[in-house]
Design a protein around this motif. Structure first.
Motif, PDB file in Angstrom:
ATOM      1  N   ASP A 326       0.724  -1.275  -0.271  1.00 51.06           N
ATOM      2  CA  ASP A 326      -0.110  -0.148  -0.074  1.00 51.06           C
ATOM      3  C   ASP A 326       0.864   1.224   0.038  1.00 51.06           C
ATOM      4  O   ASP A 326       0.353   2.449   0.053  1.00 51.06           O
ATOM      5  CB  ASP A 326      -0.919  -0.130   1.272  1.00 51.06           C
ATOM      6  CG  ASP A 326      -1.643  -1.107   1.536  1.00 51.06           C
ATOM      7  OD1 ASP A 326      -2.216  -1.631   0.256  1.00 51.06           O
ATOM      8  OD2 ASP A 326      -2.000  -1.432   2.619  1.00 51.06           O
ATOM      9  N   ASN A 327       2.116   1.090   0.313  1.00 48.42           N
ATOM     10  CA  ASN A 327       2.972   2.158   0.269  1.00 48.42           C
ATOM     11  C   ASN A 327       4.139   2.259  -0.867  1.00 48.42           C
ATOM     12  O   ASN A 327       4.160   1.822  -1.916  1.00 48.42           O
ATOM     13  CB  ASN A 327       3.444   2.261   1.846  1.00 48.42           C
ATOM     14  CG  ASN A 327       4.294   1.065   2.347  1.00 48.42           C
ATOM     15  OD1 ASN A 327       4.988   0.556   1.660  1.00 48.42           O
ATOM     16  ND2 ASN A 327       4.070   0.805   3.701  1.00 48.42           N
ATOM     17  N   HIS A 328       5.368   2.810  -0.147  1.00 45.62           N
ATOM     18  CA  HIS A 328       6.490   2.729  -1.150  1.00 45.62           C
ATOM     19  C   HIS A 328       7.432   1.749  -1.311  1.00 45.62           C
ATOM     20  O   HIS A 328       8.362   1.543  -2.083  1.00 45.62           O
ATOM     21  CB  HIS A 328       7.209   3.905  -0.746  1.00 45.62           C
ATOM     22  CG  HIS A 328       7.845   3.732   0.561  1.00 45.62           C
ATOM     23  ND1 HIS A 328       7.134   3.310   1.849  1.00 45.62           N
ATOM     24  CD2 HIS A 328       9.217   3.593   1.082  1.00 45.62           C
ATOM     25  CE1 HIS A 328       7.940   3.398   2.799  1.00 45.62           C
ATOM     26  NE2 HIS A 328       9.234   3.485   2.203  1.00 45.62           N
ATOM     27  N   LEU A 329       6.993   0.591  -0.335  1.00 45.68           N
ATOM     28  CA  LEU A 329       8.138  -0.488  -0.220  1.00 45.68           C
ATOM     29  C   LEU A 329       7.468  -1.889  -0.249  1.00 45.68           C
ATOM     30  O   LEU A 329       6.326  -2.215  -0.235  1.00 45.68           O
ATOM     31  CB  LEU A 329       8.930  -0.625   1.058  1.00 45.68           C
ATOM     32  CG  LEU A 329       8.196  -0.792   2.490  1.00 45.68           C
ATOM     33  CD1 LEU A 329       8.169  -2.349   2.670  1.00 45.68           C
ATOM     34  CD2 LEU A 329       8.886  -0.218   3.592  1.00 45.68           C
ATOM     35  N   SER A 373      16.073 -14.308   3.887  1.00 46.17           N
ATOM     36  CA  SER A 373      15.424 -15.079   2.373  1.00 46.17           C
ATOM     37  C   SER A 373      14.651 -13.827   2.109  1.00 46.17           C
ATOM     38  O   SER A 373      13.934 -14.194   1.020  1.00 46.17           O
ATOM     39  CB  SER A 373      14.449 -15.902   3.032  1.00 46.17           C
ATOM     40  OG  SER A 373      15.085 -16.925   4.018  1.00 46.17           O
ATOM     41  N   GLY A 374      14.797 -12.388   2.437  1.00 40.07           N
ATOM     42  CA  GLY A 374      14.011 -11.611   1.919  1.00 40.07           C
ATOM     43  C   GLY A 374      14.836 -10.442   1.062  1.00 40.07           C
ATOM     44  O   GLY A 374      16.244 -10.221   1.307  1.00 40.07           O
ATOM     45  N   LEU A 375      14.204  -9.636   0.357  1.00 42.48           N
ATOM     46  CA  LEU A 375      14.884  -8.301  -0.367  1.00 42.48           C
ATOM     47  C   LEU A 375      13.871  -7.326   0.024  1.00 42.48           C
ATOM     48  O   LEU A 375      12.754  -7.483  -0.226  1.00 42.48           O
ATOM     49  CB  LEU A 375      15.077  -8.813  -1.645  1.00 42.48           C
ATOM     50  CG  LEU A 375      16.223  -7.834  -2.496  1.00 42.48           C
ATOM     51  CD1 LEU A 375      17.421  -8.067  -1.783  1.00 42.48           C
ATOM     52  CD2 LEU A 375      16.151  -8.419  -4.049  1.00 42.48           C
ATOM     53  N   ARG A 376      14.159  -6.155   0.602  1.00 42.64           N
ATOM     54  CA  ARG A 376      13.382  -4.898   0.530  1.00 42.64           C
ATOM     55  C   ARG A 376      13.640  -4.123  -0.415  1.00 42.64           C
ATOM     56  O   ARG A 376      14.629  -3.675  -0.742  1.00 42.64           O
ATOM     57  CB  ARG A 376      13.504  -4.408   1.991  1.00 42.64           C
ATOM     58  CG  ARG A 376      12.572  -3.235   2.427  1.00 42.64           C
ATOM     59  CD  ARG A 376      12.908  -2.532   3.750  1.00 42.64           C
ATOM     60  NE  ARG A 376      14.264  -1.636   3.597  1.00 42.64           N
ATOM     61  CZ  ARG A 376      14.545  -0.673   4.479  1.00 42.64           C
ATOM     62  NH1 ARG A 376      13.738  -0.345   5.620  1.00 42.64           N
ATOM     63  NH2 ARG A 376      15.786  -0.220   4.030  1.00 42.64           N
ATOM     64  N   LEU A 377      12.539  -3.677  -1.248  1.00 45.40           N
ATOM     65  CA  LEU A 377      12.501  -2.902  -2.372  1.00 45.40           C
ATOM     66  C   LEU A 377      11.696  -1.409  -2.083  1.00 45.40           C
ATOM     67  O   LEU A 377      10.831  -1.634  -1.659  1.00 45.40           O
ATOM     68  CB  LEU A 377      12.265  -3.486  -3.584  1.00 45.40           C
ATOM     69  CG  LEU A 377      13.150  -4.614  -4.092  1.00 45.40           C
ATOM     70  CD1 LEU A 377      12.364  -5.165  -5.172  1.00 45.40           C
ATOM     71  CD2 LEU A 377      14.492  -4.356  -4.337  1.00 45.40           C
ATOM     72  N   GLY A 378      12.376  -0.373  -2.505  1.00 42.70           N
ATOM     73  CA  GLY A 378      11.277   0.810  -2.394  1.00 42.70           C
ATOM     74  C   GLY A 378      11.380   1.601  -3.655  1.00 42.70           C
ATOM     75  O   GLY A 378      12.438   1.705  -4.437  1.00 42.70           O
ATOM     76  N   THR A 379      10.469   2.524  -3.968  1.00 43.11           N
ATOM     77  CA  THR A 379      10.156   3.222  -5.207  1.00 43.11           C
ATOM     78  C   THR A 379      10.626   4.842  -4.998  1.00 43.11           C
ATOM     79  O   THR A 379      10.489   5.573  -6.082  1.00 43.11           O
ATOM     80  CB  THR A 379       9.144   2.989  -5.895  1.00 43.11           C
ATOM     81  OG1 THR A 379       7.980   3.084  -4.857  1.00 43.11           O
ATOM     82  CG2 THR A 379       8.904   1.563  -6.298  1.00 43.11           C
ATOM     83  N   ALA A 380      10.785   5.085  -3.928  1.00 41.47           N
ATOM     84  CA  ALA A 380      10.880   6.631  -3.450  1.00 41.47           C
ATOM     85  C   ALA A 380      12.187   7.479  -4.446  1.00 41.47           C
ATOM     86  O   ALA A 380      11.593   8.347  -5.008  1.00 41.47           O
ATOM     87  CB  ALA A 380      11.416   7.008  -2.148  1.00 41.47           C
TER      88      ALA A 380
END
Ligand SMILES: *Cc1c(COP(=O)(O)O)cnc(C)c1O
Length: 430
Positions: A326-329, A373-380
Protein backbone atom coordinates in the motif's frame (compact mmCIF):
# COMPACT_ATOMS: atom_id res chain seq x y z
CA UNK A 1 27.59 9.38 -16.57
CA UNK A 2 31.13 8.09 -16.12
CA UNK A 3 33.65 9.42 -13.62
CA UNK A 4 34.86 11.88 -16.26
CA UNK A 5 31.50 13.02 -17.61
CA UNK A 6 29.70 15.27 -15.18
CA UNK A 7 27.44 16.98 -17.68
CA UNK A 8 24.34 15.99 -15.69
CA UNK A 9 25.53 17.62 -12.46
CA UNK A 10 24.06 20.92 -11.29
CA UNK A 11 26.25 24.01 -11.49
CA UNK A 12 26.86 24.35 -7.73
CA UNK A 13 28.12 20.76 -7.59
CA UNK A 14 30.45 21.43 -10.51
CA UNK A 15 31.82 24.50 -8.72
CA UNK A 16 32.28 22.48 -5.54
CA UNK A 17 34.24 19.79 -7.37
CA UNK A 18 36.44 22.42 -9.00
CA UNK A 19 37.08 23.97 -5.58
CA UNK A 20 37.91 20.61 -4.03
CA UNK A 21 40.21 19.65 -6.91
CA UNK A 22 42.47 22.35 -5.47
CA UNK A 23 41.63 22.13 -1.75
CA UNK A 24 41.46 18.37 -1.31
CA UNK A 25 41.93 16.19 -4.39
CA UNK A 26 41.34 12.96 -2.47
CA UNK A 27 37.88 14.10 -1.41
CA UNK A 28 37.18 15.57 -4.85
CA UNK A 29 37.95 12.19 -6.34
CA UNK A 30 35.70 10.23 -4.01
CA UNK A 31 32.86 12.69 -4.52
CA UNK A 32 33.16 12.39 -8.29
CA UNK A 33 33.00 8.62 -7.92
CA UNK A 34 29.99 8.76 -5.62
CA UNK A 35 28.14 11.19 -7.90
CA UNK A 36 28.80 8.81 -10.78
CA UNK A 37 27.68 5.82 -8.70
CA UNK A 38 24.39 7.46 -7.79
CA UNK A 39 23.83 8.72 -11.33
CA UNK A 40 24.57 5.34 -12.91
CA UNK A 41 22.74 2.91 -10.62
CA UNK A 42 19.08 2.24 -9.82
CA UNK A 43 18.45 3.03 -6.15
CA UNK A 44 15.84 0.66 -4.74
CA UNK A 45 16.71 0.93 -1.05
CA UNK A 46 13.37 1.80 0.52
CA UNK A 47 14.86 4.27 3.02
CA UNK A 48 16.80 6.31 0.46
CA UNK A 49 16.02 9.11 -1.95
CA UNK A 50 17.73 11.77 -4.10
CA UNK A 51 17.38 15.29 -2.70
CA UNK A 52 17.04 18.34 -4.93
CA UNK A 53 20.11 20.53 -5.53
CA UNK A 54 18.41 23.18 -3.38
CA UNK A 55 18.18 20.81 -0.40
CA UNK A 56 21.66 19.40 -0.96
CA UNK A 57 23.41 22.72 -1.22
CA UNK A 58 21.45 24.33 1.63
CA UNK A 59 23.39 21.91 3.84
CA UNK A 60 26.77 23.21 2.76
CA UNK A 61 26.56 26.79 3.95
CA UNK A 62 27.62 29.29 6.63
CA UNK A 63 24.96 27.77 8.89
CA UNK A 64 27.41 24.99 9.81
CA UNK A 65 29.62 27.47 11.66
CA UNK A 66 27.29 28.37 14.49
CA UNK A 67 26.51 27.10 17.96
CA UNK A 68 22.80 27.60 18.58
CA UNK A 69 22.06 25.55 21.72
CA UNK A 70 18.55 26.30 22.92
CA UNK A 71 15.59 27.33 20.78
CA UNK A 72 14.64 30.42 18.74
CA UNK A 73 14.57 33.43 21.06
CA UNK A 74 16.16 31.42 23.92
CA UNK A 75 19.73 30.59 22.86
CA UNK A 76 22.82 30.02 24.94
CA UNK A 77 25.00 31.80 22.35
CA UNK A 78 25.01 35.24 20.75
CA UNK A 79 24.72 35.83 17.03
CA UNK A 80 21.76 33.49 16.49
CA UNK A 81 19.41 35.96 14.77
CA UNK A 82 19.40 34.22 11.39
CA UNK A 83 19.52 30.79 12.95
CA UNK A 84 16.33 31.67 14.80
CA UNK A 85 14.75 32.60 11.49
CA UNK A 86 15.88 29.36 9.87
CA UNK A 87 14.66 27.18 12.71
CA UNK A 88 11.32 29.01 12.92
CA UNK A 89 10.88 28.57 9.20
CA UNK A 90 11.58 24.84 9.46
CA UNK A 91 9.25 24.46 12.45
CA UNK A 92 6.40 26.42 10.86
CA UNK A 93 6.67 24.53 7.59
CA UNK A 94 6.77 21.16 9.39
CA UNK A 95 3.62 22.07 11.34
CA UNK A 96 1.84 23.14 8.16
CA UNK A 97 2.97 20.03 6.31
CA UNK A 98 1.72 17.60 8.95
CA UNK A 99 -1.18 19.66 10.30
CA UNK A 100 -0.09 19.79 13.92
CA UNK A 101 0.65 22.39 16.56
CA UNK A 102 4.27 21.67 17.46
CA UNK A 103 7.50 20.63 15.77
CA UNK A 104 11.03 20.10 17.03
CA UNK A 105 13.39 20.07 14.05
CA UNK A 106 16.63 19.56 15.99
CA UNK A 107 17.00 15.74 16.23
CA UNK A 108 20.16 14.75 14.36
CA UNK A 109 18.48 11.62 12.98
CA UNK A 110 15.44 9.39 13.41
CA UNK A 111 16.97 7.35 16.21
CA UNK A 112 17.79 10.56 18.10
CA UNK A 113 14.20 11.75 17.65
CA UNK A 114 13.11 8.47 19.22
CA UNK A 115 15.52 8.85 22.17
CA UNK A 116 14.03 12.26 22.96
CA UNK A 117 10.45 11.05 22.44
CA UNK A 118 10.99 8.06 24.74
CA UNK A 119 12.48 10.35 27.39
CA UNK A 120 9.57 12.77 27.05
CA UNK A 121 6.89 10.09 27.32
CA UNK A 122 8.35 7.43 29.61
CA UNK A 123 10.52 6.97 32.68
CA UNK A 124 13.42 4.50 32.58
CA UNK A 125 12.11 0.99 33.16
CA UNK A 126 8.63 1.78 31.83
CA UNK A 127 6.91 -0.88 29.79
CA UNK A 128 6.72 -0.29 26.05
CA UNK A 129 4.88 -2.39 23.46
CA UNK A 130 6.37 -2.45 19.95
CA UNK A 131 6.93 -4.54 16.84
CA UNK A 132 10.39 -6.18 16.91
CA UNK A 133 12.92 -5.61 14.17
CA UNK A 134 12.59 -9.20 12.94
CA UNK A 135 8.97 -8.47 11.99
CA UNK A 136 9.58 -5.07 10.40
CA UNK A 137 10.09 -2.77 13.39
CA UNK A 138 13.08 -0.49 13.92
CA UNK A 139 16.06 -1.12 16.19
CA UNK A 140 15.24 2.06 18.13
CA UNK A 141 11.88 0.55 19.15
CA UNK A 142 13.43 -1.88 21.61
CA UNK A 143 16.35 -3.90 20.25
CA UNK A 144 18.41 -5.11 23.23
CA UNK A 145 21.73 -3.35 22.47
CA UNK A 146 19.94 -0.10 21.53
CA UNK A 147 19.10 2.62 24.12
CA UNK A 148 15.48 1.54 23.86
CA UNK A 149 16.13 -2.06 24.83
CA UNK A 150 18.67 -1.02 27.45
CA UNK A 151 16.62 1.50 29.43
CA UNK A 152 13.02 0.37 28.95
CA UNK A 153 11.07 -2.84 29.51
CA UNK A 154 10.21 -3.83 25.95
CA UNK A 155 7.36 -6.17 25.06
CA UNK A 156 6.55 -7.35 21.54
CA UNK A 157 3.47 -7.56 19.40
CA UNK A 158 3.76 -9.32 16.07
CA UNK A 159 2.28 -9.51 12.60
CA UNK A 160 -0.15 -12.34 11.90
CA UNK A 161 1.90 -15.42 10.88
CA UNK A 162 -0.41 -16.22 7.96
CA UNK A 163 -1.31 -12.83 6.51
CA UNK A 164 1.94 -11.14 7.67
CA UNK A 165 -0.24 -8.11 8.39
CA UNK A 166 -0.97 -6.32 11.64
CA UNK A 167 -3.86 -8.02 13.42
CA UNK A 168 -5.39 -5.23 15.48
CA UNK A 169 -7.44 -7.61 17.64
CA UNK A 170 -4.31 -9.56 18.52
CA UNK A 171 -2.43 -6.34 19.30
CA UNK A 172 -5.31 -5.24 21.53
CA UNK A 173 -5.17 -8.55 23.40
CA UNK A 174 -1.40 -8.19 23.77
CA UNK A 175 -1.84 -4.64 25.10
CA UNK A 176 -4.30 -5.91 27.73
CA UNK A 177 -1.74 -8.50 28.86
CA UNK A 178 1.25 -6.17 28.94
CA UNK A 179 -0.43 -2.93 30.12
CA UNK A 180 2.27 -0.77 28.58
CA UNK A 181 2.99 2.87 29.36
CA UNK A 182 3.41 3.46 25.61
CA UNK A 183 2.62 1.66 22.36
CA UNK A 184 4.72 2.28 19.26
CA UNK A 185 3.44 1.99 15.72
CA UNK A 186 5.30 2.88 12.52
CA UNK A 187 7.82 0.53 10.94
CA UNK A 188 10.82 -0.02 8.67
CA UNK A 189 9.73 -2.98 6.58
CA UNK A 190 5.95 -3.09 6.65
CA UNK A 191 4.40 -2.68 3.17
CA UNK A 192 0.84 -2.02 4.29
CA UNK A 193 -1.09 1.05 5.46
CA UNK A 194 -1.11 1.68 9.20
CA UNK A 195 -4.48 2.22 10.89
CA UNK A 196 -3.54 4.91 13.41
CA UNK A 197 -7.14 5.20 14.65
CA UNK A 198 -7.12 1.48 15.51
CA UNK A 199 -3.85 1.91 17.42
CA UNK A 200 -5.41 4.88 19.28
CA UNK A 201 -8.36 2.73 20.32
CA UNK A 202 -5.99 0.00 21.54
CA UNK A 203 -3.96 2.55 23.51
CA UNK A 204 -7.08 4.12 25.04
CA UNK A 205 -8.39 0.70 26.03
CA UNK A 206 -5.36 0.15 28.29
CA UNK A 207 -4.59 3.77 29.20
CA UNK A 208 -1.37 3.84 27.16
CA UNK A 209 0.31 6.64 25.25
CA UNK A 210 0.66 6.21 21.49
CA UNK A 211 3.82 7.03 19.59
CA UNK A 212 3.83 6.91 15.78
CA UNK A 213 7.24 6.68 14.11
CA UNK A 214 6.52 7.58 10.48
CA UNK A 215 10.19 7.59 9.39
CA UNK A 216 9.48 5.61 6.22
CA UNK A 217 6.12 6.99 5.20
CA UNK A 218 6.47 10.67 6.18
CA UNK A 219 6.55 11.77 2.53
CA UNK A 220 3.43 9.72 1.81
CA UNK A 221 1.65 11.29 4.79
CA UNK A 222 2.79 14.77 3.73
CA UNK A 223 1.67 14.02 0.17
CA UNK A 224 -1.74 12.86 1.32
CA UNK A 225 -1.49 9.25 0.11
CA UNK A 226 -1.19 7.68 3.57
CA UNK A 227 -3.47 8.49 6.51
CA UNK A 228 -2.06 10.97 9.01
CA UNK A 229 -1.07 9.91 12.53
CA UNK A 230 -2.84 13.09 13.70
CA UNK A 231 -5.03 13.43 15.70
CA UNK A 232 -4.46 9.86 16.92
CA UNK A 233 -0.86 9.73 18.15
CA UNK A 234 0.36 11.56 21.26
CA UNK A 235 3.79 12.01 19.74
CA UNK A 236 5.04 11.52 16.18
CA UNK A 237 8.67 10.99 15.22
CA UNK A 238 10.20 10.75 11.78
CA UNK A 239 13.32 10.99 9.72
CA UNK A 240 13.47 13.71 7.10
CA UNK A 241 15.53 11.85 4.48
CA UNK A 242 13.40 8.91 3.37
CA UNK A 243 10.18 9.45 1.39
CA UNK A 244 10.11 13.04 2.71
CA UNK A 245 13.19 13.69 0.52
CA UNK A 246 15.01 16.09 2.82
CA UNK A 247 18.49 16.12 4.36
CA UNK A 248 19.46 13.32 6.76
CA UNK A 249 17.79 14.19 10.04
CA UNK A 250 15.00 13.70 12.54
CA UNK A 251 11.81 15.52 13.48
CA UNK A 252 9.34 15.30 16.37
CA UNK A 253 5.74 16.45 16.10
CA UNK A 254 2.79 16.67 18.48
CA UNK A 255 -0.27 18.72 19.39
CA UNK A 256 -0.32 18.62 23.18
CA UNK A 257 1.42 21.59 24.79
CA UNK A 258 2.69 19.70 27.83
CA UNK A 259 4.17 16.95 25.66
CA UNK A 260 5.67 19.65 23.43
CA UNK A 261 7.47 21.24 26.38
CA UNK A 262 8.85 17.87 27.45
CA UNK A 263 9.99 17.04 23.91
CA UNK A 264 11.92 20.30 23.66
CA UNK A 265 13.61 19.65 27.03
CA UNK A 266 14.50 16.06 26.10
CA UNK A 267 16.00 17.01 22.73
CA UNK A 268 18.03 19.82 24.29
CA UNK A 269 19.55 19.54 26.83
CA UNK A 270 18.21 16.00 27.37
CA UNK A 271 19.95 14.15 24.57
CA UNK A 272 21.75 16.58 22.25
CA UNK A 273 24.01 19.62 22.38
CA UNK A 274 24.22 22.13 19.57
CA UNK A 275 21.71 21.63 16.76
CA UNK A 276 23.00 21.02 13.23
CA UNK A 277 21.81 24.37 11.89
CA UNK A 278 23.00 23.62 8.35
CA UNK A 279 20.81 20.50 8.35
CA UNK A 280 17.89 22.41 9.89
CA UNK A 281 18.21 25.02 7.13
CA UNK A 282 18.05 22.25 4.54
CA UNK A 283 15.04 20.76 6.38
CA UNK A 284 13.28 24.12 5.90
CA UNK A 285 14.01 23.93 2.16
CA UNK A 286 12.80 20.33 1.94
CA UNK A 287 9.60 21.06 3.87
CA UNK A 288 9.01 24.00 1.54
CA UNK A 289 9.34 21.63 -1.42
CA UNK A 290 6.98 19.11 0.17
CA UNK A 291 4.38 21.86 0.61
CA UNK A 292 4.30 22.45 -3.15
CA UNK A 293 1.38 20.88 -5.08
CA UNK A 294 3.71 18.69 -7.18
CA UNK A 295 4.85 16.81 -4.07
CA UNK A 296 1.36 15.29 -3.84
CA UNK A 297 1.82 13.94 -7.36
CA UNK A 298 5.26 12.64 -6.39
CA UNK A 299 3.84 10.76 -3.39
CA UNK A 300 1.03 9.27 -5.52
CA UNK A 301 3.58 8.21 -8.16
CA UNK A 302 5.77 6.55 -5.52
CA UNK A 303 2.85 4.34 -4.45
CA UNK A 304 1.73 3.63 -8.03
CA UNK A 305 5.29 2.62 -8.93
CA UNK A 306 5.53 0.32 -5.91
CA UNK A 307 2.31 -1.39 -6.98
CA UNK A 308 3.53 -1.73 -10.57
CA UNK A 309 6.81 -3.23 -9.36
CA UNK A 310 4.88 -5.57 -7.05
CA UNK A 311 2.62 -6.85 -9.84
CA UNK A 312 5.56 -7.37 -12.17
CA UNK A 313 7.56 -9.31 -9.59
CA UNK A 314 4.59 -11.54 -8.83
CA UNK A 315 4.29 -12.28 -12.55
CA UNK A 316 7.92 -13.48 -12.42
CA UNK A 317 7.09 -15.94 -9.62
CA UNK A 318 8.15 -13.98 -6.55
CA UNK A 319 6.08 -13.95 -3.40
CA UNK A 320 5.53 -10.62 -1.71
CA UNK A 321 5.07 -10.56 2.03
CA UNK A 322 1.44 -9.61 2.78
CA UNK A 323 0.76 -10.22 -0.93
CA UNK A 324 1.53 -6.67 -2.11
CA UNK A 325 1.97 -3.09 -0.98
CA UNK A 326 0.00 0.00 0.00
CA UNK A 327 3.03 2.25 0.36
CA UNK A 328 6.49 2.81 -1.15
CA UNK A 329 8.04 -0.52 -0.22
CA UNK A 330 7.87 -4.22 -0.99
CA UNK A 331 9.23 -7.08 1.01
CA UNK A 332 10.09 -9.87 -1.42
CA UNK A 333 10.22 -13.46 -0.17
CA UNK A 334 12.83 -15.05 -2.45
CA UNK A 335 12.22 -18.64 -1.35
CA UNK A 336 9.30 -19.57 -3.61
CA UNK A 337 11.29 -18.40 -6.67
CA UNK A 338 14.42 -20.33 -5.66
CA UNK A 339 14.72 -22.14 -2.31
CA UNK A 340 18.53 -21.68 -2.26
CA UNK A 341 18.44 -17.96 -2.98
CA UNK A 342 19.32 -15.75 0.03
CA UNK A 343 18.80 -12.03 0.52
CA UNK A 344 22.55 -11.58 0.90
CA UNK A 345 23.27 -13.25 -2.47
CA UNK A 346 20.53 -11.29 -4.19
CA UNK A 347 21.80 -7.96 -2.81
CA UNK A 348 25.36 -8.74 -3.95
CA UNK A 349 24.40 -9.99 -7.42
CA UNK A 350 22.07 -7.06 -8.06
CA UNK A 351 24.72 -4.56 -6.98
CA UNK A 352 27.08 -6.04 -9.56
CA UNK A 353 24.38 -5.28 -12.13
CA UNK A 354 23.91 -1.69 -10.93
CA UNK A 355 20.71 -2.29 -8.95
CA UNK A 356 21.07 -1.24 -5.31
CA UNK A 357 18.86 -3.02 -2.74
CA UNK A 358 19.10 -4.40 0.76
CA UNK A 359 18.64 -7.88 2.11
CA UNK A 360 15.92 -7.95 4.74
CA UNK A 361 14.47 -10.60 7.00
CA UNK A 362 10.89 -11.62 6.26
CA UNK A 363 8.41 -12.56 9.02
CA UNK A 364 9.50 -15.91 10.52
CA UNK A 365 12.66 -15.89 8.41
CA UNK A 366 14.56 -19.16 8.90
CA UNK A 367 17.86 -17.43 8.01
CA UNK A 368 19.91 -15.09 10.26
CA UNK A 369 19.81 -11.27 9.77
CA UNK A 370 23.09 -11.10 7.82
CA UNK A 371 21.79 -13.70 5.32
CA UNK A 372 17.96 -13.50 5.23
CA UNK A 373 15.43 -14.89 2.73
CA UNK A 374 14.12 -11.51 1.67
CA UNK A 375 14.84 -8.36 -0.22
CA UNK A 376 13.33 -4.97 0.67
CA UNK A 377 12.66 -2.73 -2.31
CA UNK A 378 11.36 0.84 -2.43
CA UNK A 379 10.37 3.26 -5.17
CA UNK A 380 10.98 6.68 -3.56
CA UNK A 381 14.35 7.31 -5.26
CA UNK A 382 13.40 5.91 -8.67
CA UNK A 383 10.25 8.03 -8.70
CA UNK A 384 12.31 11.14 -7.95
CA UNK A 385 14.27 10.40 -11.15
CA UNK A 386 10.99 10.33 -13.07
CA UNK A 387 10.74 6.59 -13.68
CA UNK A 388 7.20 5.32 -14.15
CA UNK A 389 5.12 2.15 -14.18
CA UNK A 390 6.52 0.85 -17.50
CA UNK A 391 10.04 1.26 -16.10
CA UNK A 392 9.00 -0.78 -13.03
CA UNK A 393 7.98 -3.65 -15.31
CA UNK A 394 11.36 -3.42 -17.04
CA UNK A 395 13.21 -3.30 -13.71
CA UNK A 396 11.37 -6.38 -12.43
CA UNK A 397 12.54 -8.21 -15.56
CA UNK A 398 16.12 -7.07 -14.94
CA UNK A 399 15.94 -8.22 -11.33
CA UNK A 400 14.69 -11.60 -12.45
CA UNK A 401 17.40 -12.00 -15.09
CA UNK A 402 20.05 -11.48 -12.39
CA UNK A 403 18.37 -13.94 -9.99
CA UNK A 404 17.73 -16.50 -12.70
CA UNK A 405 21.41 -16.47 -13.64
CA UNK A 406 22.44 -16.70 -9.96
CA UNK A 407 24.85 -13.83 -10.34
CA UNK A 408 26.44 -14.87 -13.63
CA UNK A 409 29.01 -12.21 -14.60
CA UNK A 410 27.96 -12.05 -18.26
CA UNK A 411 24.32 -11.52 -17.34
CA UNK A 412 25.31 -8.90 -14.76
CA UNK A 413 27.26 -7.00 -17.43
CA UNK A 414 24.35 -7.14 -19.85
CA UNK A 415 21.86 -5.97 -17.19
CA UNK A 416 24.35 -3.30 -16.13
CA UNK A 417 24.19 -1.86 -19.65
CA UNK A 418 20.38 -1.75 -19.57
CA UNK A 419 20.53 -0.08 -16.15
CA UNK A 420 22.96 2.52 -17.48
CA UNK A 421 20.63 3.32 -20.37
CA UNK A 422 17.70 3.82 -17.98
CA UNK A 423 19.84 6.01 -15.74
CA UNK A 424 21.06 8.10 -18.67
CA UNK A 425 17.44 8.70 -19.69
CA UNK A 426 16.56 9.78 -16.13
CA UNK A 427 19.34 11.93 -14.66
CA UNK A 428 19.54 12.78 -10.96
CA UNK A 429 17.77 16.00 -9.87
CA UNK A 430 19.85 18.86 -11.27
C1 LIG B 1 14.94 4.76 9.46
C2 LIG B 1 14.15 4.64 10.70
C3 LIG B 1 14.54 5.27 11.89
C4 LIG B 1 15.92 5.81 12.16
O1 LIG B 1 16.45 6.74 11.41
P1 LIG B 1 17.99 7.13 11.47
O2 LIG B 1 17.96 8.47 10.89
O3 LIG B 1 18.71 6.09 10.70
O4 LIG B 1 18.41 7.15 12.91
C5 LIG B 1 13.65 5.26 12.96
N1 LIG B 1 12.49 4.63 12.88
C6 LIG B 1 12.10 3.97 11.78
C7 LIG B 1 10.77 3.27 11.76
C8 LIG B 1 12.93 3.93 10.66
O5 LIG B 1 12.55 3.23 9.58
Amino acid sequence: MTTTDHSALDSVSLDLLTLLDQADPAVASLLRSEAARQAGTLELIASENHVSPAVMHAMGTWMTNKYAEGYPGKRYYGGCEHHDTAEDLARDRAKELFGCGFANVQPHCGANANIAAFMAMCAPGDRILSLPIKSGGHLSHGLKPNFSGTFYEIHDYDVDPDTERLDYDAIAARAREVKPRMIICGFSAYPRAIDFAAFRAIADDVGALLMADIAHIAGLVAGGVHASPFPHADVVTTTTHKTLRGPRGGLILCDDEDIAKKVDRKVFPGSQGGPLMHAITAKAVAFGEALQPDFKQYAADVVANAQALADALVSHGYRLCTGGTDNHLLLVDLQPRDADLTGADAEKWLEAAGIITNKNGIPNDPRPPMVTSGLRLGTAALTTRGLGAADMVAIAALLDRVMESRGDAGVAASVRADVQAMCDAHPLPH
